[in-house]
Design a protein around this motif. Structure first.
Motif, PDB file in Angstrom:
ATOM      1  N   PHE A  39       0.835  -1.205   0.000  1.00 46.55           N
ATOM      2  CA  PHE A  39       0.000   0.000   0.000  1.00 46.55           C
ATOM      3  C   PHE A  39       0.871   1.257   0.000  1.00 46.55           C
ATOM      4  CE2 PHE A  39      -2.713  -3.243   1.933  1.00 46.55           C
ATOM      5  CZ  PHE A  39      -3.840  -3.120   1.132  1.00 46.55           C
ATOM      6  N   LYS A  40       1.940   1.244  -0.803  1.00 47.09           N
ATOM      7  CA  LYS A  40       2.897   2.349  -0.779  1.00 47.09           C
ATOM      8  C   LYS A  40       2.305   3.659  -1.297  1.00 47.09           C
ATOM      9  CE  LYS A  40       4.935   0.931  -5.092  1.00 47.09           C
ATOM     10  NZ  LYS A  40       5.796  -0.045  -5.643  1.00 47.09           N
ATOM     11  N   LEU A  82       9.969  15.525  -5.173  1.00 50.76           N
ATOM     12  CA  LEU A  82      10.887  14.487  -4.723  1.00 50.76           C
ATOM     13  C   LEU A  82      11.834  14.158  -5.861  1.00 50.76           C
ATOM     14  CD1 LEU A  82       8.382  12.118  -2.896  1.00 50.76           C
ATOM     15  CD2 LEU A  82       9.826  13.876  -1.901  1.00 50.76           C
ATOM     16  N   ILE A  83      13.132  14.178  -5.585  1.00 46.40           N
ATOM     17  CA  ILE A  83      14.110  13.873  -6.612  1.00 46.40           C
ATOM     18  C   ILE A  83      14.981  12.713  -6.155  1.00 46.40           C
ATOM     19  CG2 ILE A  83      14.172  16.217  -7.523  1.00 46.40           C
ATOM     20  CD1 ILE A  83      16.831  16.573  -6.016  1.00 46.40           C
ATOM     21  N   GLY A  89      17.387   5.072  -5.732  1.00 45.06           N
ATOM     22  CA  GLY A  89      16.868   5.912  -4.658  1.00 45.06           C
ATOM     23  C   GLY A  89      15.378   5.768  -4.421  1.00 45.06           C
ATOM     24  N   GLN A  90      14.598   5.675  -5.477  1.00 44.62           N
ATOM     25  CA  GLN A  90      13.147   5.580  -5.327  1.00 44.62           C
ATOM     26  C   GLN A  90      12.750   4.262  -4.658  1.00 44.62           C
ATOM     27  OE1 GLN A  90      11.049   6.266  -8.928  1.00 44.62           O
ATOM     28  NE2 GLN A  90       9.049   6.310  -7.952  1.00 44.62           N
ATOM     29  N   HIS A  94      11.065   3.754  -0.904  1.00 44.01           N
ATOM     30  CA  HIS A  94       9.854   2.967  -0.652  1.00 44.01           C
ATOM     31  C   HIS A  94      10.112   1.882   0.391  1.00 44.01           C
ATOM     32  CE1 HIS A  94       7.019   4.595  -3.532  1.00 44.01           C
ATOM     33  NE2 HIS A  94       7.969   4.608  -4.449  1.00 44.01           N
ATOM     34  N   MET A  95      11.256   1.220   0.304  1.00 48.61           N
ATOM     35  CA  MET A  95      11.576   0.157   1.258  1.00 48.61           C
ATOM     36  C   MET A  95      11.784   0.704   2.662  1.00 48.61           C
ATOM     37  SD  MET A  95      11.339  -2.734  -0.177  1.00 48.61           S
ATOM     38  CE  MET A  95      12.150  -3.810   0.971  1.00 48.61           C
ATOM     39  N   SER A  96      12.505   1.813   2.791  1.00 43.89           N
ATOM     40  CA  SER A  96      12.764   2.355   4.130  1.00 43.89           C
ATOM     41  C   SER A  96      11.486   2.906   4.760  1.00 43.89           C
ATOM     42  CB  SER A  96      13.857   3.421   4.082  1.00 43.89           C
ATOM     43  OG  SER A  96      13.452   4.525   3.319  1.00 43.89           O
ATOM     44  N   VAL A  97      10.644   3.560   3.977  1.00 43.46           N
ATOM     45  CA  VAL A  97       9.376   4.057   4.520  1.00 43.46           C
ATOM     46  C   VAL A  97       8.490   2.881   4.922  1.00 43.46           C
ATOM     47  CG1 VAL A  97       7.243   5.263   3.893  1.00 43.46           C
ATOM     48  CG2 VAL A  97       9.442   6.282   3.359  1.00 43.46           C
TER      49      VAL A  97
END
Length: 117
Positions: A39-40, A82-83, A89-90, A94-97
């Motif tokens: 549910f990102k 967001l860059i 990076g993207q 997503h993984m860290s959040v």
């Protein structure tokens, strides 16, 4: 019947209990992390909600400004771009959040595991 006396655990028994607790916590965090990753879009919508002008805190201050006759408390849309500065990076964002959301969602279970007798 005599009341049962609690048995004393040895060092290795305590270590085994700690290992079980850490494995249970890790499994709960991983499952909830994967659920958060599924549910990102909704998760990032929640995280980036303050960029919109109709955010609940902004509406509160606008209402407070109207009641107290204070100009300038109304908020506008805040542009957020967001860059990526890294190749992956993207995905890593997503993984860290998702990982932090998994920890946050599992925190009641983590506290239960750490403090139950």
């Amino acid at each position: 019947m005599k009341p049962t006396q609690p048995t004393e655990l040895t060092f290795w028994d305590h270590l085994d209990e700690l290992r079980k607790t850490i494995i249970h916590i890790a499994c709960a965090v991983i499952v909830l992390m994967l659920l958060a990753f599924c549910f990102k879009e909704e998760l990032f919508g929640l995280i980036l909600a303050p960029q919109e002008g109709d955010f609940c805190t902004y509406r509160f201050f606008a209402c407070l400004g109207r009641i107290l006759h204070i100009a300038g408390l109304e908020a506008e849309t805040l542009p957020v771009k967001l860059i990526n500065t890294q190749l992956s990076g993207q995905f890593l964002t997503h993984m860290s959040v998702s990982f932090y959301a998994g920890i946050l969602l599992a925190s009641p279970y983590i506290l239960y595991q750490l403090f139950h007798t």
